[in-house]
Design an enzyme around this catalytic site. Sequence first.
Site, short mmCIF file in Angstrom:
data_model
loop_
_atom_site.label_atom_id
_atom_site.label_comp_id
_atom_site.label_asym_id
_atom_site.label_seq_id
_atom_site.Cartn_x
_atom_site.Cartn_y
_atom_site.Cartn_z
N SER A 704 -75.49 -55.85 10.38
CA SER A 704 -76.25 -57.55 10.09
C SER A 704 -75.47 -58.63 9.47
CB SER A 704 -77.42 -56.88 8.89
OG SER A 704 -76.87 -56.05 7.99
N LYS A 747 -82.74 -56.88 0.93
CA LYS A 747 -81.92 -58.40 1.43
C LYS A 747 -82.00 -59.49 1.01
CE LYS A 747 -79.92 -55.95 5.31
NZ LYS A 747 -79.31 -56.07 6.90
#
EC number: 3.4.21.53
Length: 824
Positions: A704, A747
């Site tokens: 990511s 996140k």
Amino acid sequence: MNEPMSLFDDLPEEHDEPQEAPERRLPMVVLGEMVIMPHMTIPLQVPQGKSYRAMERAWEEDRDVLLIFVREHQLEGYKSNQPQNLPPIGVIAQLQEFAKLNDGTARVILEGQSRAQIIEAIQITPFYRVRCRPYTDPPVSGLEVEALMETVKQQVDEFVEHLGEVPQEAVQFVHRIDRPGHLADIVTWGPAFDFKDRLEVLNTLDPVERLRKVYLVLARQLELLKLRVKIQQDTKEVLDQSQREYFLREQLRIIRRELGEDEEGDDPIDELRRKIHELDAPEYVKNQALHELKRLAQQGMNNPESGVIRTYLDWILSLPWADEELPEISITEAQKVLDADHYGLEKVKERILEYLAVRKLAGDKMRSPILCFVGPPGVGKTSLGRSIARALGRKFVRTSLGGVRDEAEIRGHRRTYIGAMPGRIIQAMKNAKSKSPVYILDEVDKIGLDFRGDPTSALLEVLDPEQNNAFSDHYLEIPFDLSKVIFIATANQLDPIPLPLRDRMEIIEIGGYTEDEKLEIARGFLIPKQREFHGLTEDQIEFTEGAILKLIREYTREAGVRGLEREIASLCRKVARQVAEQTEANGELPPKFVIDEAAVVKYLGPERYTYGIAEEQDEVGVATGVAWTSAGGDILSIEVLPFKGKGQLQLTGQLGEVMKESAQTAVSYVRSRAADFGIDPNTFEETNIHIHIPEGAVPKDDPSAGITLTTALISALTGTPVRRDVAMTGEVTLRGKVLPIGGLKEKTLAAHRAGIRTFILPKENAKDISELPEKVRRELNLIPVSSMDEVLRIALSRMPTPANNQNGSHTNNRGQPSPAPAGT
């Protein structure tokens, strides 16, 4: 008993006639019924007499003597100078040691050398001396000789097996002998031979015939030995078991009477039988217990195996076999319990209440799904299970599976092993004393696998509603019904859990807490709990909101609240000490301690973590990404530095293979679109690129970070700063597409905690935004994107000018990056 038939009666003799040796005149030593064969070394203590004087003279000459062996009743004739006929064969031996002792005797060591044919006695006093001719075995060969030698060696092995306590070196020495005569002489010294047998072997000069006689003696003795063992076994079996037990019971009764114990007390067997009949359990359980009780009664309580059977029966009697009446499930009461024990976690609570509602309506018809709480440490997974047990009015048990590597830890060991016990499942059911507890299987993602088996395979039966109504433990070997148990598993990560096990569970993900949630948890749960634990009251200690926020921001960095609780406990300890000291000194309670931000620094020391935005200002070649960890989420500052070189790519920061490939993908994408970003294509041939992701000591591996790497790379090569208040996550392809990622909640929480205001995420993750906490959605500008062009328009302070339209403000005429702006 007839002598055993020999396979070697007709053995041909294939050897040469020995050459006649010269005569010798040697002192003669008369021994009793102790035959010393050639190749043997024997220590002796010799009294005064003819043999003493013969050895004394031999020690002065060439140290050789002739040994003869006679019956005990013949010794007197030799001592009185009236010997009977000399034996035909003696043994020439060499004195290895002759030491005179204070008591008039001598300690000698004799080593047999060879046979000798005795011719005549030539001297009688003061010691015997004889004429003799040494005899040496002739060399022999042939398959029959080898077969005979091999058979005798096998007989020796069989004898050793029966007798035991024979040094292995001696057996190996026998197997190394390769001459039949030598083998016969050595084996003759074994316990199977008496004086007569040894004398017969000594007098046999032919080596093959000598070995044949040894074979016959060994065969006869082996038959006798086997027969003796069989007789002993038969005699032992004939002993009447009931008579033996009668005597033992009488002895036990007398011992009890002498000790003053009540003779009328219940017999242990009768007591166990009564408990088994009173046990509320299925018939097959009682039948198995009665069968083991019968074995115990037959063997008696003093038999070594009786302890194993008694322990087994105790386990059966202590397990909860009977169904129990459970309290009525109240959804309203359950919700109150969950709200009282946990703040937030609305989605999780909703799913638990749905589960309880279905269980209330369906009853026993419902096959209980196995819930699995997945989340970082300290978010309340185990305590949720405890709350469910309290809401349902059930017992609560917990088993930690972290580090379990042996299947027997789950299923137990079979009773054939010493110290065998049931597995952890049955042990927990015994401790619960209930057939339907709430059972927490903690840390199922930490189960190991090695040569002893796979514990997860054993868990498949435990967690399968179709199978666990007849769970079989290796120790019990009786089906145990686990279908009434509410199993709840917990894990920090989902990936390590094997797919078959994951398929049997319903996954409920528990994310980290926001700052506001941690603040409320500290106020409503942690501070009152620690205050009470440390013996403090509300009038003695008070935490300000600023102090709690400082603890959250600058003294902990976690998804849960475990570390926060430790820091609060540390502050409570310090206050408790001051309260105790001032009370002792002044005799009265001190005023209330107010824990503010200054007190936090005073008691806990300087801040451990930096709170604020990821970067202090916009910088070239530095982009802010986010990563998911087992403790929640964290921000990453990705740094890219180009410098003159040969087009090499250098990656540091303990990057995993996936992240290295993401960096290569980013370089390839930027290189393919160099003209669009105003980058001279020759730059990639003349410039080395160094990509670093702090902290260097922490391993990292996550796809990511692709768009973050690409953004930092374009920023470094074009000299365009990256906005300091923007964080991003997403995987990039060679075509610049942005792919979805996982762990969005963790996140975004990390970005929100770090003071980020704009968060770029893949467009395919837009559906997950509704799952984020309301405060995060309100204070974080969440922007879904599908391509790198969209990312660059948001993340860069300005868009790079294409090569065919550039004015030189971003790159020089060689396409190299311009110097970084002042202050970057």
